[in-house]
Design an enzyme around this catalytic site. Structure first.
Site, PDB file in Angstrom:
ATOM      1  N   ASP A   1       5.051  -4.679   6.171  1.00 41.89           N
ATOM      2  CA  ASP A   1       5.660  -5.941   6.631  1.00 41.89           C
ATOM      3  C   ASP A   1       5.711  -6.998   5.530  1.00 41.89           C
ATOM      4  OD1 ASP A   1       2.920  -6.139   6.737  1.00 41.89           O
ATOM      5  OD2 ASP A   1       2.860  -7.209   8.644  1.00 41.89           O
TER       6      ASP A   1
ATOM      7  N   ASP B   1      -0.156   2.505   8.445  1.00 39.67           N
ATOM      8  CA  ASP B   1      -0.784   1.790   9.566  1.00 39.67           C
ATOM      9  C   ASP B   1      -0.022   1.845  10.888  1.00 39.67           C
ATOM     10  OD1 ASP B   1      -2.712   1.081   7.736  1.00 39.67           O
ATOM     11  OD2 ASP B   1      -1.879  -0.911   7.363  1.00 39.67           O
TER      12      ASP B   1
ATOM     13  N   ARG C   1      -5.685  -1.638   9.537  1.00 39.09           N
ATOM     14  CA  ARG C   1      -5.731  -3.111   9.575  1.00 39.09           C
ATOM     15  C   ARG C   1      -5.893  -3.598  11.007  1.00 39.09           C
ATOM     16  NH1 ARG C   1      -2.415  -6.270   5.129  1.00 39.09           N
ATOM     17  NH2 ARG C   1      -2.180  -4.633   3.574  1.00 39.09           N
TER      18      ARG C   1
ATOM     19  N   ASP D   1       2.138  -0.229  11.894  1.00 36.86           N
ATOM     20  CA  ASP D   1       2.048  -1.594  12.433  1.00 36.86           C
ATOM     21  C   ASP D   1       3.365  -2.369  12.324  1.00 36.86           C
ATOM     22  OD1 ASP D   1       2.057  -1.859   9.695  1.00 36.86           O
ATOM     23  OD2 ASP D   1       0.371  -3.235   9.589  1.00 36.86           O
TER      24      ASP D   1
ATOM     25  N   ARG E   1       1.174  -4.980  -5.669  1.00 42.19           N
ATOM     26  CA  ARG E   1       1.264  -6.226  -4.903  1.00 42.19           C
ATOM     27  C   ARG E   1       1.450  -7.326  -5.936  1.00 42.19           C
ATOM     28  NH1 ARG E   1      -0.653  -4.505   0.279  1.00 42.19           N
ATOM     29  NH2 ARG E   1      -2.170  -2.849   0.073  1.00 42.19           N
TER      30      ARG E   1
ATOM     31  N   GLY F   1       0.834  -1.207   0.000  1.00 45.05           N
ATOM     32  CA  GLY F   1       0.000   0.000   0.000  1.00 45.05           C
ATOM     33  C   GLY F   1       0.864   1.251   0.000  1.00 45.05           C
TER      34      GLY F   1
ATOM     35  N   THR G   1       4.212   2.501   5.363  1.00 40.77           N
ATOM     36  CA  THR G   1       2.788   2.153   5.529  1.00 40.77           C
ATOM     37  C   THR G   1       2.140   3.167   6.465  1.00 40.77           C
ATOM     38  OG1 THR G   1       1.237   0.558   6.499  1.00 40.77           O
ATOM     39  CG2 THR G   1       3.490   0.439   7.293  1.00 40.77           C
TER      40      THR G   1
HETATM   41  P1  ATP Z   1       0.812  -2.533   3.563  1.00 41.51           P
HETATM   42  O1  ATP Z   1       1.124  -2.714   5.023  1.00 41.51           O
HETATM   43  O2  ATP Z   1       0.628  -1.100   3.205  1.00 41.51           O
HETATM   44  O3  ATP Z   1      -0.301  -3.408   3.067  1.00 41.51           O
HETATM   45  P2  ATP Z   1       2.748  -4.447   2.687  1.00 41.51           P
HETATM   46  O4  ATP Z   1       4.139  -4.295   2.241  1.00 41.51           O
HETATM   47  O5  ATP Z   1       2.524  -5.204   3.969  1.00 41.51           O
HETATM   48  O6  ATP Z   1       2.099  -3.003   2.724  1.00 41.51           O
HETATM   49  P3  ATP Z   1       1.762  -6.712   1.140  1.00 41.51           P
HETATM   50  O7  ATP Z   1       0.731  -6.784   0.064  1.00 41.51           O
HETATM   51  O8  ATP Z   1       1.601  -7.574   2.330  1.00 41.51           O
HETATM   52  O9  ATP Z   1       1.891  -5.154   1.530  1.00 41.51           O
HETATM   53  O10 ATP Z   1       3.186  -7.069   0.503  1.00 41.51           O
HETATM   54  C1  ATP Z   1       3.652  -6.402  -0.652  1.00 41.51           C
HETATM   55  C2  ATP Z   1       4.302  -7.379  -1.580  1.00 41.51           C
HETATM   56  O11 ATP Z   1       5.451  -7.964  -0.949  1.00 41.51           O
HETATM   57  C3  ATP Z   1       3.458  -8.587  -1.980  1.00 41.51           C
HETATM   58  O12 ATP Z   1       2.543  -8.296  -3.002  1.00 41.51           O
HETATM   59  C4  ATP Z   1       4.532  -9.565  -2.441  1.00 41.51           C
HETATM   60  O13 ATP Z   1       4.970  -9.277  -3.748  1.00 41.51           O
HETATM   61  C5  ATP Z   1       5.682  -9.271  -1.463  1.00 41.51           C
HETATM   62  N1  ATP Z   1       5.635 -10.269  -0.374  1.00 41.51           N
HETATM   63  C6  ATP Z   1       4.758 -10.336   0.654  1.00 41.51           C
HETATM   64  N2  ATP Z   1       4.984 -11.420   1.418  1.00 41.51           N
HETATM   65  C7  ATP Z   1       6.019 -12.079   0.852  1.00 41.51           C
HETATM   66  C8  ATP Z   1       6.741 -13.278   1.154  1.00 41.51           C
HETATM   67  N3  ATP Z   1       6.423 -14.044   2.211  1.00 41.51           N
HETATM   68  N4  ATP Z   1       7.778 -13.620   0.347  1.00 41.51           N
HETATM   69  C9  ATP Z   1       8.105 -12.867  -0.716  1.00 41.51           C
HETATM   70  N5  ATP Z   1       7.466 -11.732  -1.057  1.00 41.51           N
HETATM   71  C10 ATP Z   1       6.447 -11.327  -0.301  1.00 41.51           C
END
Ligand code: ATP
Length: 318
Positions: free
Chosen positions: A103, A127, A171, A129, A72, A11, A125
């Protein structure tokens, strides 16, 4: 010469642009070659790189969103997706990748790190978090957006003697609701980390109107429930005219606050310092106003908790 790529993932959040600018400009000042990857890990797999000079990051400091765009990608979670990304990085001679994201993005950064790419995380982020940082990128700006929105709602609630139930993002983390709630002087805060007593909230709101209040404001974190359901419950229990508002994506936009601009500038500067020292596989944060860093393993092993003291401050102020 060191070659460094920067990307934004997951995000988006206000202040990501400021972080990109700081990484790029500090890298250039140190004589490094800087690249941006468009659309996060997806762009890494699709070989979507752009060379970044000083001019390319002009005029972005004060803009919300991310000019590199974010995405994503499920495909990046697979070994095949990661192999593609690593191949493109190797072909370009890029050894260092700075990942600005939440994360999930940190998991992606760690996966690359384990396969020999030197990676860094910046907590992008709204959030708040992510453990081991007091603030994430965009959180402060979001607090300002939410606080302004609550102010606007208060005006109209007052005119009609209503209760407003406002749903904020976050979240599973209640930080946006908690801190915007304190800043707005709301009457009740409902967050996932603390069990809410809806009967007591409804009785307190009713008593407030009986004392002569013209409005009441309740903020709920999305992880604790839906504004619509909570508004219905309060209305049933108290008989008060109660209206739900979901703030939604408006919370992600807007010009980054001074705090977000300054702390992302500091973090972007610091990450280049870590690259110079070859300290790798770490994510940066801000703790007690110092820029700090921890390994991805340390971050994943730490539970993200609500600030109990702040919650107590709120309780003592209503
Ligand atoms: P936000 O907190 O704003 O949602 P985020 O970074 O947590 O941001 P996610 O959609 O959870 O958002 O993760 C972003 C991208 O990171 C995923 O679409 C994926 O490409 C990659 N990713 C997430 N988890 C993994 C994992 N376990 N191994 C490899 N890549 C990952």
């Amino acid at each position: 010469m060191k070659k460094i790529a920067v990307l934004t993932s997951g995000g988006d959040s206000q202040g990501m642009n400021s972080a990109i600018r700081a990484v790029v400009r500090t890298g250039l000042s140190n004589g490094f070659e800087m690249f941006g990857v468009r659309k996060g890990f997806k762009g890494l797999m699709n070989n979507d790189f752009i060379k970044l000079g000083s001019k390319e990051v002009s005029d972005i400091l004060y803009r919300g969103g991310t000019f590199l765009q974010s995405a994503r990608s499920e495909a990046f979670k697979t070994p095949e997706g990661q192999a593609k990304a690593i191949e493109h990085l190797k072909n370009k001679g890029i050894d260092y990748v700075v990942v600005i994201g939440g994360d999930g993005s940190y998991r992606g950064a760690q996966a690359l790190q384990r396969q020999g790419i030197k990676t860094y995380g910046l907590p992008g982020t709204i959030d708040n978090d992510i453990p081991l940082t007091d603030y994430t990128i965009g959180f402060d700006t979001t607090l300002n957006v939410v606080t302004d929105a609550i102010g606007n709602l208060r005006d109209t609630m007052s005119s009609h003697e209503r209760v407003s139930v406002i749903e904020a993002m976050g979240r599973n983390c209640g930080d946006i609701a908690l801190q915007a709630g304190i800043a707005s002087g709301v009457d009740a805060i409902i967050i996932p980390e603390v069990k809410a007593d809806i009967n007591k909230i409804a009785a307190d709101l009713k008593a407030g109107f009986e004392r002569g209040k013209s409005h009441s404001m309740v903020i709920v974190a999305e992880g604790a429930g839906k504004a619509e359901d909570i508004a219905k419950e309060i209305k049933t229990l108290s008989g008060l005219d109660t209206r739900p508002t979901v703030l939604g994506h408006i919370q992600r936009g807007g010009t980054p606050s001074v705090f977000d601009r300054v702390f992302t500038s500091r973090m972007g500067h610091e990450v280049i310092d870590l690259i110079k020292q070859d300290i790798v596989g770490v994510a940066l944060g801000i703790e007690s106003n110092k820029i700090t860093y921890h390994t991805f393993d340390e971050i994943f092993a730490t539970e993200n908790k609500i600030n109990d003291h702040l919650y107590q401050v709120f309780q003592d102020l209503i």
